[in-house]
Design an enzyme around this catalytic site. Sequence first.
Site, PDB file in Angstrom:
ATOM      1  N   GLY A 129       0.788  -1.304   0.029  1.00 49.64           N
ATOM      2  CA  GLY A 129       0.109  -0.016   0.081  1.00 49.64           C
ATOM      3  C   GLY A 129       0.922   1.168  -0.242  1.00 49.64           C
ATOM      4  O   GLY A 129       2.175   1.219   0.206  1.00 49.64           O
ATOM      5  N   CYS A 130       0.450   2.287  -0.399  1.00 50.12           N
ATOM      6  CA  CYS A 130       0.851   3.444  -0.477  1.00 50.12           C
ATOM      7  C   CYS A 130       1.661   4.040   0.930  1.00 50.12           C
ATOM      8  O   CYS A 130       2.711   4.481   1.006  1.00 50.12           O
ATOM      9  CB  CYS A 130       0.300   4.665  -0.987  1.00 50.12           C
ATOM     10  SG  CYS A 130      -1.420   4.927  -0.481  1.00 50.12           S
ATOM     11  N   TYR A 131       0.688   3.940   2.123  1.00 47.65           N
ATOM     12  CA  TYR A 131       1.333   4.171   3.365  1.00 47.65           C
ATOM     13  C   TYR A 131       2.261   3.464   3.745  1.00 47.65           C
ATOM     14  O   TYR A 131       3.152   3.950   4.333  1.00 47.65           O
ATOM     15  CB  TYR A 131      -0.080   4.294   4.258  1.00 47.65           C
ATOM     16  CG  TYR A 131      -1.015   5.361   4.147  1.00 47.65           C
ATOM     17  CD1 TYR A 131      -0.538   6.764   4.074  1.00 47.65           C
ATOM     18  CD2 TYR A 131      -2.297   5.339   4.239  1.00 47.65           C
ATOM     19  CE1 TYR A 131      -1.591   7.794   3.960  1.00 47.65           C
ATOM     20  CE2 TYR A 131      -3.159   6.269   3.944  1.00 47.65           C
ATOM     21  CZ  TYR A 131      -2.813   7.622   3.901  1.00 47.65           C
ATOM     22  OH  TYR A 131      -3.519   8.530   4.104  1.00 47.65           O
ATOM     23  N   THR A 162       4.682   1.818   2.034  1.00 42.96           N
ATOM     24  CA  THR A 162       5.649   2.232   1.445  1.00 42.96           C
ATOM     25  C   THR A 162       6.402   3.458   1.989  1.00 42.96           C
ATOM     26  O   THR A 162       7.556   3.511   2.362  1.00 42.96           O
ATOM     27  CB  THR A 162       5.272   2.334   0.040  1.00 42.96           C
ATOM     28  OG1 THR A 162       4.903   1.095  -0.564  1.00 42.96           O
ATOM     29  CG2 THR A 162       6.516   2.843  -0.947  1.00 42.96           C
ATOM     30  N   CYS A 163       5.569   4.524   2.259  1.00 36.45           N
ATOM     31  CA  CYS A 163       6.139   5.723   2.905  1.00 36.45           C
ATOM     32  C   CYS A 163       6.510   5.647   4.260  1.00 36.45           C
ATOM     33  O   CYS A 163       7.410   6.284   4.474  1.00 36.45           O
ATOM     34  CB  CYS A 163       5.112   6.615   2.400  1.00 36.45           C
ATOM     35  SG  CYS A 163       6.003   8.501   2.703  1.00 36.45           S
TER      36      CYS A 163
END
Lengths: 342, 342, 342, 342
Positions: A152-154, A156-157
Amino acid sequence: MKALVLGSTGYTGMMLLRILLDHPDIDSVIPASRSAAGKPLQGVDPGIGGTAARRLETTDGRYIDPARVDPASADVIFAALPHKTAAEILGPLVGTVPVIDLSADFRFRDAAIYEQWYTNHPFPDLLAGAVYGLTEWHRDEVATGEIIACPGCYPTCVLLPLLPFAGRIGGTIISNALTGISGAGRKEKQDLLFNERSESLAPYSPGNTHRHVPEIHQALNAVGVDAEFLFTPHLVPVKQGMLVTTVAELKHSLTQTDAEKIVRNAYRDSPFVGLSTRELPDTRDVRNTNRCDISVRVQGNRLLLFSVIDNLYKGASGQAVQNMNVRFGLPETAGLRMHGEF
Amino acid sequence: MKALVLGSTGYTGMMLLRILLDHPDIDSVIPASRSAAGKPLQGVDPGIGGTAARRLETTDGRYIDPARVDPASADVIFAALPHKTAAEILGPLVGTVPVIDLSADFRFRDAAIYEQWYTNHPFPDLLAGAVYGLTEWHRDEVATGEIIACPGCYPTCVLLPLLPFAGRIGGTIISNALTGISGAGRKEKQDLLFNERSESLAPYSPGNTHRHVPEIHQALNAVGVDAEFLFTPHLVPVKQGMLVTTVAELKHSLTQTDAEKIVRNAYRDSPFVGLSTRELPDTRDVRNTNRCDISVRVQGNRLLLFSVIDNLYKGASGQAVQNMNVRFGLPETAGLRMHGEF
Amino acid sequence: MKALVLGSTGYTGMMLLRILLDHPDIDSVIPASRSAAGKPLQGVDPGIGGTAARRLETTDGRYIDPARVDPASADVIFAALPHKTAAEILGPLVGTVPVIDLSADFRFRDAAIYEQWYTNHPFPDLLAGAVYGLTEWHRDEVATGEIIACPGCYPTCVLLPLLPFAGRIGGTIISNALTGISGAGRKEKQDLLFNERSESLAPYSPGNTHRHVPEIHQALNAVGVDAEFLFTPHLVPVKQGMLVTTVAELKHSLTQTDAEKIVRNAYRDSPFVGLSTRELPDTRDVRNTNRCDISVRVQGNRLLLFSVIDNLYKGASGQAVQNMNVRFGLPETAGLRMHGEF
Amino acid sequence: MKALVLGSTGYTGMMLLRILLDHPDIDSVIPASRSAAGKPLQGVDPGIGGTAARRLETTDGRYIDPARVDPASADVIFAALPHKTAAEILGPLVGTVPVIDLSADFRFRDAAIYEQWYTNHPFPDLLAGAVYGLTEWHRDEVATGEIIACPGCYPTCVLLPLLPFAGRIGGTIISNALTGISGAGRKEKQDLLFNERSESLAPYSPGNTHRHVPEIHQALNAVGVDAEFLFTPHLVPVKQGMLVTTVAELKHSLTQTDAEKIVRNAYRDSPFVGLSTRELPDTRDVRNTNRCDISVRVQGNRLLLFSVIDNLYKGASGQAVQNMNVRFGLPETAGLRMHGEF
């Protein structure tokens, strides 16, 4: 190489098409979409330029119904589908053609966790064999994976700045995240209208109620981080961009210089991830790129981490193509953008 | 009443003029500005409507040089000046006319802290007598104050949700703040250009290096909160708006219902502050208003607090007028807006 | 090929660097800047990705003072400098290395017009030999030009839809243009701050007072258009984007179908220009691309033309590289983006 | 006074509520909505402040079903309903309570035109008696009107600068308009999502196909303007704001000074309309106000007109309340905002 994209009309699908159509190692792209089947690609997605036609493996540059595609004719399959739908379609294909999935369906090792946060899983037996495609930390598995689940994007970050410090942190980790509106998808909801989001700053899914939290837990557990993790995302008026600010507790003292060295060493061979050349990172630097820019601050026994990505690019479609590059032995940076905005 | 505004061409000064020109108890406004002296108000600030003229106590609706104004002719003086300049000008006036200051110059009780974070103070002896104008918590002192120091925007947004829980929290308090670009003032800096801030999310002044941190410390100490406080602000592309997300540790268990009751009771008689009617607050609800909307979540032994204000209104000029209302026995809501955007 | 970029820290210079650093036929880039000389490129322009270093022909990836560069060592020189400065620096170089200029200095054939709208010209004799680099209409001259003057952003967006109809229009041509804020450059002006442009729509330079008007006149005269031309630009809150709406009078009747055919035929061999696949064009489709999307409507004896470009890309740096491609016999699309946003 | 608002949850209804709840002559507001009946006002519209409750004439501050309201209990009725629905509901009420309608249903004198552009009209006989509520030009009729039809936002912004020149213009009038996204209403359409409108500039309804064109024709015909009128609207990424740029042909020569005098004289007694104090107007000056700021330029035999309004305020709800003020003999400016943004 020939790439099949399942689900080509959501934001991640549209981004995938842009990347693949310009990728030096992709000869042909098959844009599949149930809802847009038969419609011309450039009619539905006018941002796609006219030269795309020569790379589109479909009649007259039109979307094709996934039911009419022979998946085995592709060298790689990308799925940008809603969860469950992804698993239902990809399940039977596993083992025939390498599959790169952008949904949550193959991110969890434990079907019970998936089922608690999403729904029942149609192919729970496949979970053990799936690879978690946070590329920088799983290159070897990605290189041979048959099913690669993009994070997911979160996650990853959150994870990219945190994992280099895995052995050094404990206690409580608090991450606050900001995301651009494209993170919420292309749904026709009142709350996503321009007028409702303009001049609006708003938290949502607080107190670890966001579905990306168990995914982050799984990744932290896998590297032995024994810490409480608290996460709050916020919606802010940019289109593409994600910023995570994390406060963690250091188990032992650490200098600022050493902290920076740890990040630098962790990503020495990673072309997309590294220390920001700013004092603190800025999402516009990485917009429309596959980069993750990081800053770190040691403040007493606290570690402050700042990281930025483009939620649709490194947070989704860009990382998916990065995984394809690794999987097929291509240069890891092939077809992926490096230069952001100013 | 007659109001003198010193520093009328920055964002807070311009906002002050808007509020005062529409205030039912203000008969006349004197817009003083060194840089714009002699220029027509509506030429420099075309957002001011034509009907303003009849309330402007200056020749032909022009700004007047502060050196040519007799401060004693005003009933109240507002200062929207840079720090130090504010103290230098206001110091000699204290005791003649009630002064409401928007700078940092009279916020600290201890001159040493001011001098550590700002510069040397021209009138340190005045600090002890100044009132900290976080209206909801200091009404009685404001009602009789001769010099009222309006809090910074971040302290306002951090403290309003936190103070009701003063006796119940300890350990570590972590606040992440988002601010609209107007919080950075009207300086002609490259980093504040539209192009540089559009699609940009960026932290700044991390690790308790922001000047508002000692102000928050002072306020927390004053109510006996014994906790570490960590603060990181972020710049996001809205014009007016501020959101603070705070995670605090509860000393004793607390139910969700009781937590909400605590906020509700604390602000029962405060027309501008209270629980959001949303699940979680949104800055657009309070844009151009004097409101602070709050949400609270209990998650185990953690207290999550969410608060939104307009950084220029409740965070500066609106609260200044609220203090004037209290100081002069006017209705607290007189001339202040309640209804935000949709 | 080796490219020298003079003026690398304005928006067009920054965009040029991004394009050239990714261009398949550019081996090395020399980023020259007087103001940033000696500073690391990625420090000043953090959007440039880490992989750029290997293509930068300077010590440690730093900007170099133009005075210390041997222009003859480059294969092509791009100038993204203020007007007059451009001519002063480029004048002596003409004939040694092909020069591509983004300023106004070599756009006019008649020095008197330049001097009326800009300033005195240091090398008026060079004007006759310069090529007007509106690529689609001057490919042959560009292919052999020694000094190629890239058109202004407005002329590009006005002329591309209009020139195919040159013989068919007369009377009055009225063009209204909208431009993103980056069109105003990177100057530190109050009027360009985020807060001042947010929620702002404003005309400027009305009544043919904009400097791009004589440039458009020259181009229309060159193809024999005998019509009055009226132009009003407007500043609107996007970063990169330009839209021109033109109303012209048709000399003879024309069907909608024929009007579209005229555009299609005019740009049959032009990969970047053509009819929008939307009913009417949208700047987001062409953001960060070298495209110009056009729509046309015949309404009685009126011709309505709609055209969109990215003012910094096709309107400046992208077209400059397109001209380089043509000049050096490279594929016209080499290194230039086709796919916009969604 | 008691005001009934029919249709309280669209943007114009929400704006009406904000204005009326703060209006000094309104004691009570009845918020009627079919879709939100029974729901708390501040739950559905959290921008409404807590103090609103004391002015809401409904149980517990909830929306009420219009079917359960006795219209005769109100002193004035505002309708912010879709066209046709407005006429169906208002028709039977005409003559009992003064009605102020924000739809198109009573704007046309000729039912045939309405039916050509909208749909069949349920009460065509009422059209002759309705008043066109462009307040500045129809105060006397508004003062006694039983049904007042508020103009569309485009007609308001086009006509206010144009009407003072009615006898002096002919030939062709070309108006280009820019509107903020709120002009498109609150519909859940993909094309109105934040992501689709951000960085987007786009024309729509070109060539006199917009429904506001016949309304402008009717108004121009009524004052004897004999000119062709061409209109193209554009959607641009602001929330509230409208800018119209008009080019008209002057029948006789006119000086710049006289042109300005004509505007000044026309609106000498109109507190909301007049010459901008800027060289050219800017929508942010009039955001959230009832103002229309105008600039005029004479260029040879051409008249250039520039006008700005807030499409939701002067373009809809603000003008509706202005009409109420005139109708009930209140000060024309009562409860209406004058000061815009900076």
